[in-house]
Design a protein around this motif. Structure first.
Motif, PDB file in Angstrom:
ATOM      1  N   GLU A  79      41.769  61.493  39.606  1.00 35.02           N
ATOM      2  CA  GLU A  79      41.500  62.724  40.338  1.00 35.02           C
ATOM      3  C   GLU A  79      41.251  62.459  41.826  1.00 35.02           C
ATOM      4  O   GLU A  79      41.693  63.215  42.686  1.00 35.02           O
ATOM      5  N   SER A  80      40.560  61.393  42.126  1.00 26.48           N
ATOM      6  CA  SER A  80      40.307  60.976  43.507  1.00 26.48           C
ATOM      7  C   SER A  80      40.171  59.454  43.472  1.00 26.48           C
ATOM      8  O   SER A  80      39.110  58.934  43.142  1.00 26.48           O
ATOM      9  N   ALA A  81      41.254  58.781  43.773  1.00 31.03           N
ATOM     10  CA  ALA A  81      41.322  57.341  43.541  1.00 31.03           C
ATOM     11  C   ALA A  81      40.243  56.572  44.307  1.00 31.03           C
ATOM     12  O   ALA A  81      39.942  56.879  45.474  1.00 31.03           O
ATOM     13  N   THR A  82      39.697  55.562  43.657  1.00 34.73           N
ATOM     14  CA  THR A  82      38.732  54.663  44.289  1.00 34.73           C
ATOM     15  C   THR A  82      39.222  53.223  44.150  1.00 34.73           C
ATOM     16  O   THR A  82      40.059  52.921  43.288  1.00 34.73           O
ATOM     17  N   SER A  83      38.677  52.339  44.954  1.00 34.95           N
ATOM     18  CA  SER A  83      39.116  50.937  44.926  1.00 34.95           C
ATOM     19  C   SER A  83      38.842  50.300  43.566  1.00 34.95           C
ATOM     20  O   SER A  83      39.564  49.382  43.151  1.00 34.95           O
ATOM     21  N   SER A  84      37.830  50.790  42.855  1.00 32.82           N
ATOM     22  CA  SER A  84      37.521  50.229  41.536  1.00 32.82           C
ATOM     23  C   SER A  84      38.577  50.591  40.490  1.00 32.82           C
ATOM     24  O   SER A  84      38.560  50.043  39.383  1.00 32.82           O
ATOM     25  N   GLN A  85      39.466  51.488  40.840  1.00 35.03           N
ATOM     26  CA  GLN A  85      40.544  51.858  39.940  1.00 35.03           C
ATOM     27  C   GLN A  85      41.826  51.065  40.206  1.00 35.03           C
ATOM     28  O   GLN A  85      42.844  51.307  39.545  1.00 35.03           O
ATOM     29  N   THR A  86      41.756  50.140  41.133  1.00 36.38           N
ATOM     30  CA  THR A  86      42.845  49.188  41.295  1.00 36.38           C
ATOM     31  C   THR A  86      42.941  48.369  40.019  1.00 36.38           C
ATOM     32  O   THR A  86      41.972  47.724  39.602  1.00 36.38           O
ATOM     33  N   SER A  87      44.113  48.396  39.387  1.00 40.04           N
ATOM     34  CA  SER A  87      44.243  47.781  38.075  1.00 40.04           C
ATOM     35  C   SER A  87      45.702  47.838  37.645  1.00 40.04           C
ATOM     36  O   SER A  87      46.559  48.380  38.345  1.00 40.04           O
ATOM     37  N   VAL A  88      45.957  47.271  36.486  1.00 47.48           N
ATOM     38  CA  VAL A  88      47.243  47.445  35.834  1.00 47.48           C
ATOM     39  C   VAL A  88      47.018  48.378  34.651  1.00 47.48           C
ATOM     40  O   VAL A  88      46.126  48.143  33.831  1.00 47.48           O
ATOM     41  N   TYR A  89      47.817  49.434  34.594  1.00 51.49           N
ATOM     42  CA  TYR A  89      47.656  50.458  33.574  1.00 51.49           C
ATOM     43  C   TYR A  89      48.793  50.361  32.555  1.00 51.49           C
ATOM     44  O   TYR A  89      49.970  50.308  32.919  1.00 51.49           O
TER      45      TYR A  89
END
Lengths: 113, 115
Positions: A79-89
């Motif tokens: 919804e509102s990307a943050t640096s902690s959501q840097t990942s492989v999905y």
């Protein structure tokens, strides 16, 4: 990876922007899952779906939402990307006929700057 | 709580030698156990599973796994390692507390087979 595609495969976005990842399957499987993979954590379940319009939260659902309007598509939205959501999905599917056996897509590498 | 543990971040083995990748679990009820492999820049691929029956399960690419109920373990083995076996290996257990056939994954073990 046959029968499951993910798009985009790579994305770089800025903090605060919304992002949608798509999982598309051609197997007509009922169950679909979204995972994130991070070093030291393995795969963690974000959300899953057990049918069209039927979804539920997984282990790490905060900051994510999902939608499934058709059997073949399962969308994951940050919804509102943050640096902690840097990942492989990773997206996975299961037909339930061979319970618990899941088949995985090729993954999306997301970088939030 | 249900969980699965892979105590080794990395396993190193010489080509031709036997390999073991360890996995222990904690679940409610009967364990359904899985091994997956991930090659670089790829999704996970199913290797083998234990649901019931023989404690020694054979899977793809010459891998096998031994279910040990008393030790709550499900170690992955191969008699003779190949350089091409180098990859990331995940153990998983079913989430018996819910439906929708969810899996709980371990943190992964990187296998490095040297020539």
């Amino acid at each position: 990876d046959a029968g499951i595609t993910q798009s985009p495969r790579h994305k770089v976005t800025e903090t605060g922007t919304p992002v949608t990842l798509r999982c598309h399957q051609t197997e007509n499987h009922r169950y679909m899952y979204w995972y994130r993979q991070d070093p030291g954590h393995g795969l963690r379940l974000i959300h899953y779906s057990y049918g069209v319009k039927d979804t539920d939260k997984g282990e790490v659902s905060d900051g994510y939402s999902v939608s499934r309007s058709k059997t073949e598509d399962f969308l994951l939205t940050l919804e509102s990307a943050t640096s902690s959501q840097t990942s492989v999905y990773f997206c996975a599917i299961s037909d339930g006929q061979v319970p618990y056996e899941q088949y995985f897509g090729p993954g999306t590498r997301l970088t939030v700057t | 709580a249900q969980s699965v543990a892979q105590p080794e971040d990395q396993v190193n083995v010489a080509e031709g030698n036997p390999l073991t990748v360890k996995c222990t679990y904690s679940v409610s009820g009967n364990p359904y156990l899985f091994w997956y492999v991930q090659y670089p820049n790829r999704g996970l691929q199913f290797l083998l599973k234990y649901i019931t029956g023989d404690n020694l399960v054979k899977g793809s690419y010459g891998f096998e796994a031994e279910f040990n109920k008393s030790q709550t373990s499900f170690h992955l083995k191969k008699p003779s390692a190949l350089v091409s076996d180098s990859a990331l290996y995940f153990c998983a257990v079913r989430d018996a507390l819910g439906s929708s056939y969810k899996l709980i994954f371990g943190s992964g073990t990187r296998l490095l087979v040297r020539p």
